[in-house]
Design an enzyme around this catalytic site. Structure first.
Site, PDB file in Angstrom:
ATOM      1  N   ARG A   1       0.838  -1.218   0.000  1.00 31.53           N
ATOM      2  CA  ARG A   1       0.000   0.000   0.000  1.00 31.53           C
ATOM      3  C   ARG A   1       0.872   1.267   0.000  1.00 31.53           C
ATOM      4  O   ARG A   1       0.578   2.241   0.701  1.00 31.53           O
ATOM      5  CB  ARG A   1      -0.938   0.034   1.212  1.00 31.53           C
ATOM      6  CG  ARG A   1      -1.963  -1.059   1.239  1.00 31.53           C
ATOM      7  CD  ARG A   1      -2.975  -0.953   0.086  1.00 31.53           C
ATOM      8  NE  ARG A   1      -4.045  -1.916   0.252  1.00 31.53           N
ATOM      9  CZ  ARG A   1      -3.975  -3.193  -0.157  1.00 31.53           C
ATOM     10  NH1 ARG A   1      -2.894  -3.636  -0.765  1.00 31.53           N
ATOM     11  NH2 ARG A   1      -4.994  -3.997   0.022  1.00 31.53           N
TER      12      ARG A   1
ATOM     13  N   SER B   1     -10.170  -0.422   3.554  1.00 32.39           N
ATOM     14  CA  SER B   1      -9.426  -0.642   4.802  1.00 32.39           C
ATOM     15  C   SER B   1      -8.892   0.692   5.287  1.00 32.39           C
ATOM     16  O   SER B   1      -8.240   1.409   4.531  1.00 32.39           O
ATOM     17  CB  SER B   1      -8.241  -1.571   4.565  1.00 32.39           C
ATOM     18  OG  SER B   1      -8.657  -2.807   4.073  1.00 32.39           O
TER      19      SER B   1
ATOM     20  N   GLU C   1      -4.249   3.853   6.312  1.00 33.61           N
ATOM     21  CA  GLU C   1      -3.955   3.601   4.896  1.00 33.61           C
ATOM     22  C   GLU C   1      -4.280   4.818   4.019  1.00 33.61           C
ATOM     23  O   GLU C   1      -3.490   5.167   3.147  1.00 33.61           O
ATOM     24  CB  GLU C   1      -4.746   2.365   4.446  1.00 33.61           C
ATOM     25  CG  GLU C   1      -4.269   1.818   3.126  1.00 33.61           C
ATOM     26  CD  GLU C   1      -5.233   0.817   2.543  1.00 33.61           C
ATOM     27  OE1 GLU C   1      -6.050   1.197   1.699  1.00 33.61           O
ATOM     28  OE2 GLU C   1      -5.163  -0.365   2.929  1.00 33.61           O
TER      29      GLU C   1
HETATM   30  N1  EPU Z   1     -10.926 -10.230  10.873  1.00 34.81           N
HETATM   31  C1  EPU Z   1     -11.583 -10.298  12.076  1.00 34.81           C
HETATM   32  N2  EPU Z   1     -12.465  -9.294  12.384  1.00 34.81           N
HETATM   33  C2  EPU Z   1     -12.717  -8.264  11.543  1.00 34.81           C
HETATM   34  C3  EPU Z   1     -12.037  -8.199  10.315  1.00 34.81           C
HETATM   35  C4  EPU Z   1     -11.133  -9.205   9.989  1.00 34.81           C
HETATM   36  O1  EPU Z   1     -11.396 -11.206  12.865  1.00 34.81           O
HETATM   37  O2  EPU Z   1     -13.528  -7.418  11.876  1.00 34.81           O
HETATM   38  C5  EPU Z   1     -10.016 -11.315  10.489  1.00 34.81           C
HETATM   39  C6  EPU Z   1     -10.647 -12.136   9.380  1.00 34.81           C
HETATM   40  O3  EPU Z   1     -11.439 -13.156   9.878  1.00 34.81           O
HETATM   41  C7  EPU Z   1      -9.442 -12.664   8.656  1.00 34.81           C
HETATM   42  C8  EPU Z   1      -8.392 -11.603   8.865  1.00 34.81           C
HETATM   43  O4  EPU Z   1      -8.831 -10.783   9.929  1.00 34.81           O
HETATM   44  O5  EPU Z   1      -9.004 -13.846   9.213  1.00 34.81           O
HETATM   45  C9  EPU Z   1      -8.105 -10.779   7.615  1.00 34.81           C
HETATM   46  O6  EPU Z   1      -9.298 -10.214   7.111  1.00 34.81           O
HETATM   47  P1  EPU Z   1      -9.599 -10.142   5.544  1.00 34.81           P
HETATM   48  O7  EPU Z   1      -9.303 -11.424   4.882  1.00 34.81           O
HETATM   49  O8  EPU Z   1     -10.937  -9.551   5.390  1.00 34.81           O
HETATM   50  O9  EPU Z   1      -8.511  -9.192   4.940  1.00 34.81           O
HETATM   51  P2  EPU Z   1      -7.976  -7.825   5.501  1.00 34.81           P
HETATM   52  O10 EPU Z   1      -6.643  -8.025   6.113  1.00 34.81           O
HETATM   53  O11 EPU Z   1      -9.014  -7.245   6.371  1.00 34.81           O
HETATM   54  C10 EPU Z   1      -6.800  -7.086   3.267  1.00 34.81           C
HETATM   55  C11 EPU Z   1      -6.684  -5.798   2.520  1.00 34.81           C
HETATM   56  C12 EPU Z   1      -7.941  -5.539   1.712  1.00 34.81           C
HETATM   57  C13 EPU Z   1      -8.136  -6.692   0.744  1.00 34.81           C
HETATM   58  C14 EPU Z   1      -8.210  -8.001   1.551  1.00 34.81           C
HETATM   59  C15 EPU Z   1      -8.233  -9.194   0.646  1.00 34.81           C
HETATM   60  C16 EPU Z   1      -5.256  -4.317   3.796  1.00 34.81           C
HETATM   61  C17 EPU Z   1      -5.176  -3.187   4.761  1.00 34.81           C
HETATM   62  N3  EPU Z   1      -6.477  -4.714   3.462  1.00 34.81           N
HETATM   63  O12 EPU Z   1      -7.870  -6.930   4.190  1.00 34.81           O
HETATM   64  O13 EPU Z   1      -7.749  -4.336   0.984  1.00 34.81           O
HETATM   65  O14 EPU Z   1      -9.322  -6.528  -0.007  1.00 34.81           O
HETATM   66  O15 EPU Z   1      -7.036  -8.141   2.378  1.00 34.81           O
HETATM   67  O16 EPU Z   1      -6.996  -9.337   0.009  1.00 34.81           O
HETATM   68  O17 EPU Z   1      -4.226  -4.829   3.359  1.00 34.81           O
HETATM   69  C18 EPU Z   1      -8.069  -1.983   1.112  1.00 34.81           C
HETATM   70  O18 EPU Z   1      -6.842  -1.871   1.102  1.00 34.81           O
HETATM   71  O19 EPU Z   1      -8.816  -0.970   1.153  1.00 34.81           O
HETATM   72  C19 EPU Z   1      -8.658  -3.310   1.123  1.00 34.81           C
HETATM   73  C20 EPU Z   1      -9.971  -3.504   1.262  1.00 34.81           C
END
Ligand code: EPU
Length: 341
Positions: A163, A241, A337
């Site tokens: 990012r 995010s 971010e």
């Molecule tokens: N989780 C929780 N509670 C929550 C949210 C997440 O326990 O409220 C846990 C989920 O269960 C999962 C883990 O955290 O095990 C990761 O969550 P998720 O797979 O939804 O991915 P993320 O880390 O929240 C990142 C990117 C997203 C991208 C997704 C999929 C960043 C900051 N965010 O999200 O990017 O779509 O992976 O690749 O790197 C963005 O940058 O705006 C964005 C949406």
């Protein structure tokens, strides 16, 4: 050609109030050059605005806002190894993903439905479900806001990180506020190979029994996954995010796991560990909560939302409160971010 007193509320996906004292729309390199060569506007501080999907307005921006509206989608090169496509910076990112699939070109499907414009994609090296912009990047065209010269930058010059890129930094060597990205070229490798490593996609494969999905199938899955847990900015203001997933040393991670065995973490190749910021925030009890008119999305704690009429200050107050409680409990500083203006 310069519009005065333009409301920016509809031009940022969080729907935050701000006014551009002056706004100019540019649809080509020549149009940017006309701004740079202008006796008055050439010297004025400028802010470049794309789709406004990674932005928090806490005040009115610089005297001149440059709204990038360069159109165009075309194939510029094709050989046995890859197809290179070029998109105008003003094109909606998701529209580009759809267009490539219509041309029978896979490669961008994991990044379906990411809000924002093509020109903003390299700024924060957008990514989702195992693919980042830098993995498909060929080069970009930008216009220097001091000299008016058109330059072409390759991946190395863009210094992509998680990012992050040279366009997010304003210090020495940084290009934030110093240039306008007008076109982006993406390299789609041949033959197409699906990227299916993410748990969410693995689950879809198991549930549907489809072992060898097409690019269109992966696209459909990614759209369904995103729609299920991310709010549509057209319905509920948000900037995706709000925090980056923090990266800690293996030692730090061991300490945290000892205290919180359930923590979601991903070991990286260099020995460091990426933690799920959404999980950390969720664990601190923030999911679904609000401070003033800003809130934490019910289905994904990493996304801050505008519950209606919030200001940028309210969003930042909420963000700081979340940072403080995550720091208190886990000793980790979450880094926002989006770009804060
Ligand atoms: N989780 C929780 N509670 C929550 C949210 C997440 O326990 O409220 C846990 C989920 O269960 C999962 C883990 O955290 O095990 C990761 O969550 P998720 O797979 O939804 O991915 P993320 O880390 O929240 C990142 C990117 C997203 C991208 C997704 C999929 C960043 C900051 N965010 O999200 O990017 O779509 O992976 O690749 O790197 C963005 O940058 O705006 C964005 C949406």
């Amino acid at each position: 050609m310069v519009e005065e007193g333009v409301s920016l509320r509809g031009l940022n996906t969080l729907g935050l109030p701000a006014t551009a004292a002056n706004l100019v729309r540019v649809d080509s390199e020549a149009a940017v050059r006309r701004v740079v060569d202008h006796p008055h506007w050439g010297l004025a501080p400028k802010m470049v605005l794309g789709g406004g999907s990674n932005l928090v307005f806490t005040r009115d921006p610089s005297p001149l806002v440059i709204k990038v509206e360069v159109p165009g989608l075309r194939v510029v090169h094709e050989d046995a190894q890859a197809v290179v496509v070029e998109a105008g910076a003003g094109v909606d990112w998701h529209a580009l993903v759809c267009w490539t699939l219509e041309q029978g070109l896979g490669g961008l499907e994991n990044m379906a439905l990411i809000p924002g414009t093509v020109g903003a994609a390299p700024v924060q090296n957008i990514g989702a479900y195992g693919v980042e912009l830098k993995d498909r990047f060929h080069s970009l065209v930008a216009v220097d806001l001091i000299t008016g010269r058109t330059v072409e930058l390759d991946a190395r010059a863009c210094a992509f990180g998680y990012r992050d890129s040279v366009f997010k930094h304003s210090g020495f060597g940084g290009l934030a506020g110093k240039s306008v990205i007008t076109r982006v070229r993406l390299r789609l490798p041949r033959p197409w190979q699906p990227v299916l490593g993410y748990l969410d996609l693995q689950k879809r494969m198991e549930d549907t029994g489809v072992r060898e999905p097409s690019a269109q199938q992966v696209f459909d899955w990614v759209c369904a996954i995103r729609r299920a847990k991310l709010p549509d900015p057209a319905v509920l203001g948000n900037a995706g995010s709000f925090f980056k997933n923090p990266v800690v040393s293996a030692e730090q991670c061991r300490d945290i796991i000892a205290r919180d065995p359930a923590i979601v973490h991903y070991p990286l190749e260099d020995g460091t560990v990426k933690l799920a910021a959404g999980w950390l925030i969720d664990a601190c009890g923030w999911k679904g909560r609000s401070v003033g008119r800003a809130g934490v999305y019910e289905k994904q704690a990493l996304v801050l939302v505008n519950r209606g009429g919030a200001t940028g200050a309210e969003v930042l107050t909420l963000a700081r409160a979340i940072q403080a409680s995550v720091y208190e409990r886990f000793g980790i500083r979450l880094e926002p971010e989006p770009v804060v203006v």
